[in-house]
Design a protein around this motif. Structure first.
Motif, PDB file in Angstrom:
ATOM      1  N   ALA A  39       0.841  -1.209   0.000  1.00 19.81           N
ATOM      2  CA  ALA A  39       0.000   0.000   0.000  1.00 19.81           C
ATOM      3  C   ALA A  39       0.870   1.251   0.000  1.00 19.81           C
ATOM      4  O   ALA A  39       0.582   2.227  -0.707  1.00 19.81           O
ATOM      5  CB  ALA A  39      -0.918  -0.024   1.218  1.00 19.81           C
ATOM      6  N   ALA A  40       1.969   1.208   0.789  1.00 22.02           N
ATOM      7  CA  ALA A  40       2.869   2.367   0.856  1.00 22.02           C
ATOM      8  C   ALA A  40       3.532   2.595  -0.496  1.00 22.02           C
ATOM      9  O   ALA A  40       3.664   3.733  -0.966  1.00 22.02           O
ATOM     10  CB  ALA A  40       3.909   2.134   1.956  1.00 22.02           C
ATOM     11  N   ALA A  41       3.952   1.482  -1.168  1.00 27.00           N
ATOM     12  CA  ALA A  41       4.612   1.595  -2.482  1.00 27.00           C
ATOM     13  C   ALA A  41       3.632   2.157  -3.518  1.00 27.00           C
ATOM     14  O   ALA A  41       3.989   3.001  -4.345  1.00 27.00           O
ATOM     15  CB  ALA A  41       5.122   0.220  -2.909  1.00 27.00           C
ATOM     16  N   LYS A  42       2.370   1.681  -3.427  1.00 25.89           N
ATOM     17  CA  LYS A  42       1.321   2.158  -4.350  1.00 25.89           C
ATOM     18  C   LYS A  42       1.084   3.647  -4.149  1.00 25.89           C
ATOM     19  O   LYS A  42       0.974   4.414  -5.122  1.00 25.89           O
ATOM     20  CB  LYS A  42       0.033   1.390  -4.064  1.00 25.89           C
ATOM     21  CG  LYS A  42      -0.600   0.762  -5.274  1.00 25.89           C
ATOM     22  CD  LYS A  42      -1.764  -0.047  -4.799  1.00 25.89           C
ATOM     23  CE  LYS A  42      -2.505  -0.679  -5.895  1.00 25.89           C
ATOM     24  NZ  LYS A  42      -3.545  -1.543  -5.377  1.00 25.89           N
ATOM     25  N   ALA A  43       0.990   4.078  -2.905  1.00 25.53           N
ATOM     26  CA  ALA A  43       0.739   5.487  -2.588  1.00 25.53           C
ATOM     27  C   ALA A  43       1.889   6.358  -3.088  1.00 25.53           C
ATOM     28  O   ALA A  43       1.678   7.442  -3.639  1.00 25.53           O
ATOM     29  CB  ALA A  43       0.553   5.640  -1.068  1.00 25.53           C
ATOM     30  N   ALA A  44       3.127   5.850  -2.906  1.00 27.48           N
ATOM     31  CA  ALA A  44       4.306   6.610  -3.343  1.00 27.48           C
ATOM     32  C   ALA A  44       4.301   6.744  -4.866  1.00 27.48           C
ATOM     33  O   ALA A  44       4.597   7.819  -5.413  1.00 27.48           O
ATOM     34  CB  ALA A  44       5.569   5.910  -2.860  1.00 27.48           C
ATOM     35  N   ALA A  45       3.923   5.635  -5.564  1.00 25.06           N
ATOM     36  CA  ALA A  45       3.890   5.656  -7.033  1.00 25.06           C
ATOM     37  C   ALA A  45       2.820   6.635  -7.524  1.00 25.06           C
ATOM     38  O   ALA A  45       3.041   7.392  -8.475  1.00 25.06           O
ATOM     39  CB  ALA A  45       3.611   4.249  -7.554  1.00 25.06           C
ATOM     40  N   ALA A  46       1.660   6.635  -6.845  1.00 22.98           N
ATOM     41  CA  ALA A  46       0.567   7.539  -7.231  1.00 22.98           C
ATOM     42  C   ALA A  46       0.985   8.994  -7.033  1.00 22.98           C
ATOM     43  O   ALA A  46       0.674   9.864  -7.857  1.00 22.98           O
ATOM     44  CB  ALA A  46      -0.662   7.216  -6.386  1.00 22.98           C
TER      45      ALA A  46
END
Ligand code: SF4
Ligand code: SF4
Length: 202
Positions: free
Chosen positions: A185-192
């Motif tokens: 979730a953290a990686a997804k948020a950072a990518a977004a």
């Protein structure tokens, strides 16, 4: 008729006494201490502390939360929490008991300490040949004496120990899955966030 019960009881005793010469399963006594009857799975005496791995001190499951000390009805547990921390079975740094004593001359084998422990760290032993000449020091069991391996636990309570191992493995797997989901979730948020920054005009 008065006395029928006594006569029936005596008939059962007589049948078993005579039958024990012919049928082995009717023998209810053994030549202790040379022979010993197997103890049932749920037999219990006094508590002991469980450790994993080969190292009793490093592998101790107890995190010195003191719940058992508070809940023990006759107050026969004494714990001093460590100043430092060591990794628990899941690698999480935890306190450990610098001192863990149980006065078995006071313990009433109620098992409440086992029921309240959230870490599966304390279980009931089956050892019963514990008579001593000295009332005080010899019946005060210290952490080193109380610490026994998970293999020992499996030997004395195989069914219960297997269930505990499964619970701990399930808890470890659930914690690992939660950690993985949080990282994703953290990686997804950072990518977004990066994508949003790229599309925003300067
Ligand atoms: S078995 Fe009962 S009396 Fe004994 S240490 Fe545990 S809580 Fe205390
Ligand atoms: S044995 Fe369990 S309840 Fe008692 S101090 Fe250790 S972790 Fe806490």
């Amino acid at each position: 008729m008065i006395g029928t019960g006594i006569l029936k009881g005596m008939a059962v005793t007589l049948r078993n006494f005579a039958g024990s010469y012919f049928e082995k399963e009717r023998l209810t006594t053994v030549q202790y201490p040379e022979e010993r009857s197997p103890l049932p799975e749920n037999y219990r005496n006094f508590p002991f502390l469980i450790y994993d791995t080969e190292d009793a001190a490093a592998g101790l499951r107890c995190v010195a939360c003191k719940i058992c000390e508070k809940e023990c009805p006759p107050q026969c547990i004494y714990i001093v929490k460590s100043e430092d921390k060591k990794p628990d079975y899941m690698g999480k740094p935890q306190f450990y008991p610098a001192v863990f004593d149980i006065d078995i001359s006071v313990c009433m084998s109620c098992q409440i300490c086992v029921e309240v422990c959230p870490f599966e760290a304390i279980k009931m032993d089956k050892e019963f040949e514990l008579s001593k000449r000295e009332r005080f020091d010899n019946l005060l069991f210290r952490r080193e004496q109380l610490s026994k391996s998970n293999d020992y636990y499996h030997k004395i309570h195989p069914v219960e120990a297997a269930a505990v191992d499964k619970n701990l493995a399930d808890a470890a797997a659930a914690a690992e899955a939660k950690k993985k989901a949080a990282a994703e979730a953290a990686a997804k948020a950072a990518a977004a966030k990066t994508a949003a920054a790229k599309t925003t005009p300067a």
